[in-house]
Design a protein around this motif. Structure first.
Motif, mmCIF file in Angstrom:
data_model
loop_
_atom_site.group_PDB
_atom_site.id
_atom_site.type_symbol
_atom_site.label_atom_id
_atom_site.label_comp_id
_atom_site.label_asym_id
_atom_site.label_seq_id
_atom_site.Cartn_x
_atom_site.Cartn_y
_atom_site.Cartn_z
ATOM 1 N N ASP A 280 0.466 -1.483 0.143
ATOM 2 C CA ASP A 280 -0.216 -0.377 -0.204
ATOM 3 C C ASP A 280 1.020 1.225 0.066
ATOM 4 O O ASP A 280 0.695 2.488 -0.721
ATOM 5 N N LYS A 281 1.926 1.597 0.656
ATOM 6 C CA LYS A 281 2.571 2.599 0.718
ATOM 7 C C LYS A 281 3.530 2.853 -1.003
ATOM 8 O O LYS A 281 3.278 3.625 -1.185
ATOM 9 N N THR A 282 4.145 1.095 -1.356
ATOM 10 C CA THR A 282 4.725 2.022 -2.951
ATOM 11 C C THR A 282 3.700 2.277 -3.701
ATOM 12 O O THR A 282 3.471 3.141 -4.570
ATOM 13 N N VAL A 283 1.563 2.020 -3.692
ATOM 14 C CA VAL A 283 1.255 2.238 -3.928
ATOM 15 C C VAL A 283 0.437 3.617 -4.225
ATOM 16 O O VAL A 283 0.456 4.460 -5.083
ATOM 17 N N SER A 284 0.947 3.959 -2.528
ATOM 18 C CA SER A 284 0.485 5.752 -2.617
ATOM 19 C C SER A 284 2.576 6.472 -3.032
ATOM 20 O O SER A 284 1.548 7.327 -4.118
ATOM 21 N N ASN A 285 3.067 6.181 -3.202
ATOM 22 C CA ASN A 285 4.233 6.515 -3.744
ATOM 23 C C ASN A 285 4.292 7.076 -5.430
ATOM 24 O O ASN A 285 4.080 7.860 -6.112
ATOM 25 N N MET A 286 3.248 5.797 -6.168
ATOM 26 C CA MET A 286 3.523 5.176 -7.467
ATOM 27 C C MET A 286 2.046 5.710 -7.943
ATOM 28 O O MET A 286 2.231 6.792 -8.905
ATOM 29 N N GLN A 287 1.708 6.741 -7.004
ATOM 30 C CA GLN A 287 0.005 7.260 -7.427
ATOM 31 C C GLN A 287 0.713 8.426 -7.711
ATOM 32 O O GLN A 287 0.058 9.905 -8.074
ATOM 33 N N GLU A 288 1.276 9.316 -6.305
ATOM 34 C CA GLU A 288 1.874 10.592 -6.155
ATOM 35 C C GLU A 288 2.767 10.664 -7.669
ATOM 36 O O GLU A 288 2.494 11.787 -8.534
ATOM 37 N N VAL A 289 3.074 9.725 -8.614
ATOM 38 C CA VAL A 289 3.672 9.944 -10.109
ATOM 39 C C VAL A 289 3.159 10.256 -10.971
ATOM 40 O O VAL A 289 3.201 10.875 -11.400
#
Ligand code: M6R
Length: 362
Positions: A280-289
């Protein structure tokens, strides 16, 4: 002999399930893990210093997560060219571990010699059994990958990881951090890994199609967390070595501390994210991208894609895997993407410019 493949690199990528199986067979039997004489008991080992260059260094970086999480052994990892001149103090109870495909890398060998009278034990993880690094170690551990001809290391990397996870599991057992039943569960998963690698290899057509698009990029970013951060580095190194596209890896959590400034719609961002505790943490970084127009290629499993693929540029789906073993499985698409991108660009895949297979001068 390229075994019917266009390049040695393609052959070596394809061989991975087979050579990893031989490596695992060498270390595993029905009773558990056996190391060659004179063995190694981690019970009294207090810390580990791991030193290598290039891809072998990224294998060490991956293994740091394994040794620390599974066995509770603190690990220091360094590139050999820095380590040897930094002249770090080596505390009693330290095992020094060197990883090298060729066993002849000048900086790694010098780092080993630096540790000679300081570390409790010198262990090496090598492909070439009769190499200098193997000969000068107290315990040389072969990875049994067979001759690797392509300058870009592939099968040596996954076999290094196979041997290192086996060592980390042994360390966890020696330290009493896991019991025999837990060890057996991990070993069953490990034995199943070559089968999963075959499934990953079968994605070649899709990877090739994606790589044709990546070949148009000037810069590519790789993101991951935990051991997948280490693999992101390997993915970026592979890509730059053979396709000459500028590629960098970042820990996904570091993105907002600077690198996100690089993101725009021309920059593909490859996110390596199996569904693990950090997904989930990686996904939230991905969404920032994505919010900044970044073109995300999400490499994940079915569950991860169902949960997070909305709005991404593309996905690559791998089989579900024990999160511990994910860096070994996800190495396959990382290598294939680099390979097919280089093929699309028409570069010399097996002999990339400016590089030598074995770096015997510093
Ligand atoms: O033979 P070694 O494993 O010691 O070599 C270390 C690096 O030179 C090597 O991994 C290099 O980074 C490869 N070209 C990576 O693909």
């Amino acid at each position: 002999d390229k075994g019917g493949h266009k390049h040695f690199m393609a052959k070596e990528i394809a061989e991975q399930p087979t050579v990893l199986t031989s490596a695992l067979n060498y270390y595993l039997d029905e009773t558990g893990i056996t190391l060659p004489d004179p063995g190694l008991d981690f019970a009294r080992i207090e810390r580990l210093t791991m030193v290598a260059c290039g891809t072998a260094y990224f294998a060490c970086l991956t293994a740091k997560y394994w040794f620390e999480q599974l066995a509770g052994i603190p690990v220091e990892v360094d590139v050999a060219s820095e380590f040897r001149y930094r002249e770090p103090p080596i505390a009693p109870g330290t095992v020094a571990l060197f990883v090298s495909q060729s066993g002849e890398t000048a900086d790694t060998l010098a780092a080993l010699r630096y540790c000679r009278d300081k570390a409790d034990r010198i262990v090496s993880v090598v492909n070439v059994a009769e190499s200098s690094i193997a000969r000068e170690s107290d315990l040389p551990l072969p990875i049994l990958a067979g001759a690797e001809i392509g300058v870009a290391s592939t099968k040596a990397f996954t076999c290094q990881l196979g041997v290192l996870i086996t060592l980390a599991l042994k360390a966890a057992r020696d330290k009493g951090r896991i019991d025999d039943t837990e060890l057996a569960t991990h070993l069953t998963a490990l034995r199943g890994l070559p089968g999963l690698m075959n499934i990953a290899l079968d994605q070649a057509d899709r990877t090739r199609a994606l790589a044709r698009k990546l070949a148009e990029a000037r810069d590519i970013l790789f993101l991951g967390r935990g051991p997948m951060y280490a693999l992101a580095h390997e993915g970026a190194l592979k890509l730059k070595e053979i396709s000459y596209i500028h590629a960098e890896a970042y820990a996904s959590g570091e993105l907002k501390h600077g690198p996100i400034a690089l993101v725009d719609k021309t920059v593909p961002v490859i996110v390596m994210a199996p569904t693990d505790a950090l997904f989930d943490k990686t996904v939230s970084n991905m969404q920032e991208v994505m919010a900044r127009g970044g073109k995300v290629l999400l490499i994940t499993d079915r569950k991860g894609a169902d949960q997070a693929a909305e709005g991404v540029w593309n996905t690559l789906i791998l089989p579900e895997v024990d999160p511990l073993l994910a860096p070994i499985l996800y190495a396959i698409p990382a290598q294939q993407l680099a390979y097919f991108t280089a093929v699309a660009k028409g570069t010399d895949v097996d002999q990339p410019r400016n590089l030598a297979k074995s770096v015997t001068v510093e």
